[in-house]
Design a protein around this motif. Structure first.
Motif, mmCIF file in Angstrom:
data_model
loop_
_atom_site.group_PDB
_atom_site.id
_atom_site.type_symbol
_atom_site.label_atom_id
_atom_site.label_comp_id
_atom_site.label_asym_id
_atom_site.label_seq_id
_atom_site.Cartn_x
_atom_site.Cartn_y
_atom_site.Cartn_z
ATOM 1 N N THR A 1 12.054 5.652 -3.467
ATOM 2 C CA THR A 1 11.356 4.654 -3.793
ATOM 3 C C THR A 1 11.952 3.891 -5.273
ATOM 4 O OG1 THR A 1 9.955 5.568 -2.092
ATOM 5 C CG2 THR A 1 9.358 3.371 -3.283
ATOM 6 N N LYS A 2 11.388 4.802 -6.091
ATOM 7 C CA LYS A 2 11.110 4.244 -7.602
ATOM 8 C C LYS A 2 13.102 3.934 -8.009
ATOM 9 C CE LYS A 2 10.665 5.919 -12.409
ATOM 10 N NZ LYS A 2 11.541 5.124 -12.635
ATOM 11 N N LYS A 3 13.831 4.474 -7.165
ATOM 12 C CA LYS A 3 15.035 3.845 -8.233
ATOM 13 C C LYS A 3 15.592 3.018 -6.863
ATOM 14 C CE LYS A 3 19.898 4.759 -7.846
ATOM 15 N NZ LYS A 3 20.907 5.686 -7.246
ATOM 16 N N ALA A 4 14.945 2.646 -5.752
ATOM 17 C CA ALA A 4 14.997 1.239 -5.436
ATOM 18 C C ALA A 4 14.275 0.118 -5.486
ATOM 19 C CB ALA A 4 15.056 1.570 -3.749
ATOM 20 N N SER A 5 13.464 0.152 -5.906
ATOM 21 C CA SER A 5 12.327 -0.274 -6.714
ATOM 22 C C SER A 5 12.704 -0.999 -7.831
ATOM 23 C CB SER A 5 10.830 -0.450 -7.261
ATOM 24 O OG SER A 5 10.258 0.456 -5.915
ATOM 25 N N GLU A 6 13.353 -0.301 -8.647
ATOM 26 C CA GLU A 6 14.487 -0.807 -9.954
ATOM 27 C C GLU A 6 15.325 -1.694 -9.545
ATOM 28 O OE1 GLU A 6 15.524 3.034 -12.129
ATOM 29 O OE2 GLU A 6 13.534 3.769 -12.816
ATOM 30 N N ALA B 1 4.453 -3.626 -12.923
ATOM 31 C CA ALA B 1 3.218 -3.486 -13.706
ATOM 32 C C ALA B 1 3.617 -2.864 -15.123
ATOM 33 C CB ALA B 1 2.630 -2.823 -12.963
ATOM 34 N N SER B 2 4.701 -1.892 -14.422
ATOM 35 C CA SER B 2 5.393 -1.239 -15.655
ATOM 36 C C SER B 2 5.995 -1.972 -16.855
ATOM 37 C CB SER B 2 6.494 -0.172 -15.186
ATOM 38 O OG SER B 2 7.773 -0.618 -14.994
ATOM 39 N N GLN B 3 6.162 -3.316 -16.491
ATOM 40 C CA GLN B 3 7.050 -3.984 -17.066
ATOM 41 C C GLN B 3 6.098 -5.504 -17.448
ATOM 42 O OE1 GLN B 3 10.952 -6.244 -15.594
ATOM 43 N NE2 GLN B 3 11.074 -3.465 -14.701
ATOM 44 N N SER B 4 5.286 -4.883 -17.882
ATOM 45 C CA SER B 4 3.464 -5.714 -18.017
ATOM 46 C C SER B 4 3.525 -7.133 -17.391
ATOM 47 C CB SER B 4 4.129 -6.185 -19.695
ATOM 48 O OG SER B 4 4.175 -4.865 -20.129
ATOM 49 N N LYS C 1 15.679 -6.091 -10.514
ATOM 50 C CA LYS C 1 16.118 -6.596 -11.705
ATOM 51 C C LYS C 1 17.045 -7.655 -10.740
ATOM 52 C CE LYS C 1 18.531 -3.571 -13.828
ATOM 53 N NZ LYS C 1 19.276 -2.304 -14.134
ATOM 54 N N ALA C 2 16.995 -7.393 -8.864
ATOM 55 C CA ALA C 2 17.740 -8.624 -8.638
ATOM 56 C C ALA C 2 17.013 -9.440 -8.424
ATOM 57 C CB ALA C 2 17.868 -7.937 -6.985
ATOM 58 N N ILE C 3 15.661 -9.510 -8.075
ATOM 59 C CA ILE C 3 15.056 -11.382 -8.733
ATOM 60 C C ILE C 3 15.288 -11.656 -9.527
ATOM 61 C CG2 ILE C 3 12.788 -11.360 -7.527
ATOM 62 C CD1 ILE C 3 12.045 -8.964 -6.051
ATOM 63 N N GLU C 4 14.473 -10.668 -10.283
ATOM 64 C CA GLU C 4 14.267 -11.219 -11.819
ATOM 65 C C GLU C 4 15.617 -12.114 -11.811
ATOM 66 O OE1 GLU C 4 13.326 -12.333 -15.429
ATOM 67 O OE2 GLU C 4 12.280 -11.816 -13.154
ATOM 68 N N ARG C 5 16.737 -11.640 -11.641
ATOM 69 C CA ARG C 5 18.804 -12.251 -11.412
ATOM 70 C C ARG C 5 18.350 -13.308 -10.623
ATOM 71 N NH1 ARG C 5 22.752 -6.846 -13.616
ATOM 72 N NH2 ARG C 5 21.017 -6.955 -15.720
ATOM 73 N N ARG C 6 17.223 -13.344 -9.783
ATOM 74 C CA ARG C 6 17.912 -14.851 -9.279
ATOM 75 C C ARG C 6 19.348 -14.863 -8.099
ATOM 76 N NH1 ARG C 6 13.585 -19.132 -9.882
ATOM 77 N NH2 ARG C 6 12.990 -19.227 -11.809
ATOM 78 N N LYS C 7 19.044 -13.604 -7.546
ATOM 79 C CA LYS C 7 20.341 -13.157 -6.949
ATOM 80 C C LYS C 7 20.602 -13.436 -5.053
ATOM 81 C CE LYS C 7 22.719 -9.040 -8.842
ATOM 82 N NZ LYS C 7 23.790 -9.298 -9.058
ATOM 83 N N SER D 1 1.079 -0.684 0.003
ATOM 84 C CA SER D 1 0.039 0.480 0.490
ATOM 85 C C SER D 1 0.504 0.964 -0.237
ATOM 86 C CB SER D 1 -0.667 0.324 1.235
ATOM 87 O OG SER D 1 -0.589 -0.035 2.453
ATOM 88 N N SER D 2 1.659 1.566 0.180
ATOM 89 C CA SER D 2 2.862 2.460 0.056
ATOM 90 C C SER D 2 4.223 1.966 0.399
ATOM 91 C CB SER D 2 2.954 3.303 1.740
ATOM 92 O OG SER D 2 2.863 2.570 2.782
ATOM 93 N N GLY D 3 5.425 2.783 -0.189
ATOM 94 C CA GLY D 3 7.082 2.561 0.144
ATOM 95 C C GLY D 3 7.354 1.808 -0.956
ATOM 96 N N LEU D 4 8.439 0.667 -0.430
ATOM 97 C CA LEU D 4 8.475 -0.052 -0.906
ATOM 98 C C LEU D 4 7.930 -1.240 -1.995
ATOM 99 C CD1 LEU D 4 11.697 -0.544 -0.034
ATOM 100 C CD2 LEU D 4 11.964 0.687 -1.597
ATOM 101 N N GLY D 5 6.831 -1.619 -1.455
ATOM 102 C CA GLY D 5 6.061 -2.448 -1.532
ATOM 103 C C GLY D 5 4.717 -1.797 -3.101
ATOM 104 N N ARG D 6 4.289 -0.734 -2.291
ATOM 105 C CA ARG D 6 3.606 0.273 -3.666
ATOM 106 C C ARG D 6 4.919 0.301 -5.104
ATOM 107 N NH1 ARG D 6 4.084 5.230 -5.133
ATOM 108 N NH2 ARG D 6 1.837 6.410 -6.627
ATOM 109 N N GLY D 7 5.626 1.065 -4.367
ATOM 110 C CA GLY D 7 6.901 1.337 -5.817
ATOM 111 C C GLY D 7 7.052 -0.185 -6.466
ATOM 112 N N MET D 8 7.500 -1.382 -6.457
ATOM 113 C CA MET D 8 7.905 -2.164 -6.994
ATOM 114 C C MET D 8 6.450 -3.059 -7.957
ATOM 115 S SD MET D 8 9.886 -4.947 -3.747
ATOM 116 C CE MET D 8 9.034 -4.665 -2.628
#
Length: 263
Positions: A215-220, A26-29, A224-230, A14-21
């Motif tokens: 928040t936007k920079k952190a979310s990006e 969503a921007s990545q479809s 990316k780290a999750i997608e790369r399975r770090k 509802s806010s912060g990093l959760g909202r940002g992610m």
């Protein structure tokens, strides 16, 4: 990176990093399932995503209730049929010196940040196994350092790190990855929530604004780290520096922390 076939569940969205992610996915479809206690704020996130052409749906979920978490996952599966990414982001911060903190303060801190996180994993994993998906746990650089005045928070984030490393071993060979993310200082509302979980929008954030990432920079970088399975991802620059000191120069790290901490 295009993620049009992914269904992503984010707690505490509802806010912060959760909202940002949620906005970043969503921007990545990706199709985003956002959950939290405040449905009014979640609906605002959904409206913002849909206004930009994205797909999202809001779900009530109180991570202090096992039944609430299980019901939330069941509804997501009923609506979308699968789960590709689950992000255990819901959390809070209990503040106060150890001598001042009550039993209820400690119980609430661990109920949200540790038990709630572990149960989020528990109910998401059967579905992530089917998709060989991604699990992410949101910790903090506080897991690595002394935390005078916020020791319950630091202790809970140390537990998050241990849970994540344990899951990485338990999930070996399953195709499911577990990423432990430890942010440094990022714009959020965590310091505006009191020890009872009440939100105070006018409360001033005591953290130095110059060191905080947006928040936007952190979310990006988190997405990316999750997608790369770090396995473990530590960020901001100061966050990495703090962890480096804690590992290799603990005495110096303690001295700096003591000077920064309020008396």
């Amino acid at each position: 990176m295009e993620q049009s076939n992914q269904v992503v569940w984010i707690t505490g969205a509802s806010s912060g990093l959760g909202r940002g992610m949620a906005l970043e996915y969503a921007s990545q479809s990706a199709t985003v399932a956002v959950s939290a206690r405040r449905m009014d704020l979640l609906e605002e996130v959904v409206e913002e995503i849909e206004a930009k052409g994205g797909k999202a749906k809001a779900y009530h979920c109180d991570v202090m209730s096992s039944q609430s978490i299980e019901d939330c996952v069941d509804k997501i599966i009923q609506d979308f049929g699968k789960l590709d990414v689950a992000i255990a982001n819901a959390g809070n911060g209990v503040m106060g010196k150890i001598e001042e903190l009550t039993e209820a303060d400690w119980k609430r801190q661990f109920a949200v940040n540790v038990t709630g996180l572990a149960l989020t994993c528990k109910f998401a994993l059967p579905h992530l196994r089917k998709t060989k998906g991604r699990l992410a746990l949101i910790g903090s650089v506080a897991a690595y350092i002394p935390n005078p005045g916020t020791s319950p928070y630091g202790a809970s984030k140390s537990a998050v790190h241990n849970i994540g490393e344990s899951l990485q071993m338990e999930l070996k060979g399953s195709g499911v990855s577990c990423t432990i993310i430890h942010p440094g200082m990022v714009e959020s509302n965590i310091t505006r929530v009191d020890n009872e979980g009440n939100f105070h929008p006018g409360r001033q954030d005591p953290r130095p604004a110059k060191l905080m990432w947006t928040t936007k920079k952190a979310s990006e970088v988190m997405v990316k780290a999750i997608e790369r399975r770090k396995k473990v991802f530590i960020f901001t620059g100061h966050g990495k520096f703090i962890v480096f000191l804690a590992k290799y120069f603990p005495s110096l790290g303690r001295m700096i922390k003591e000077k920064m901490s309020p008396r």
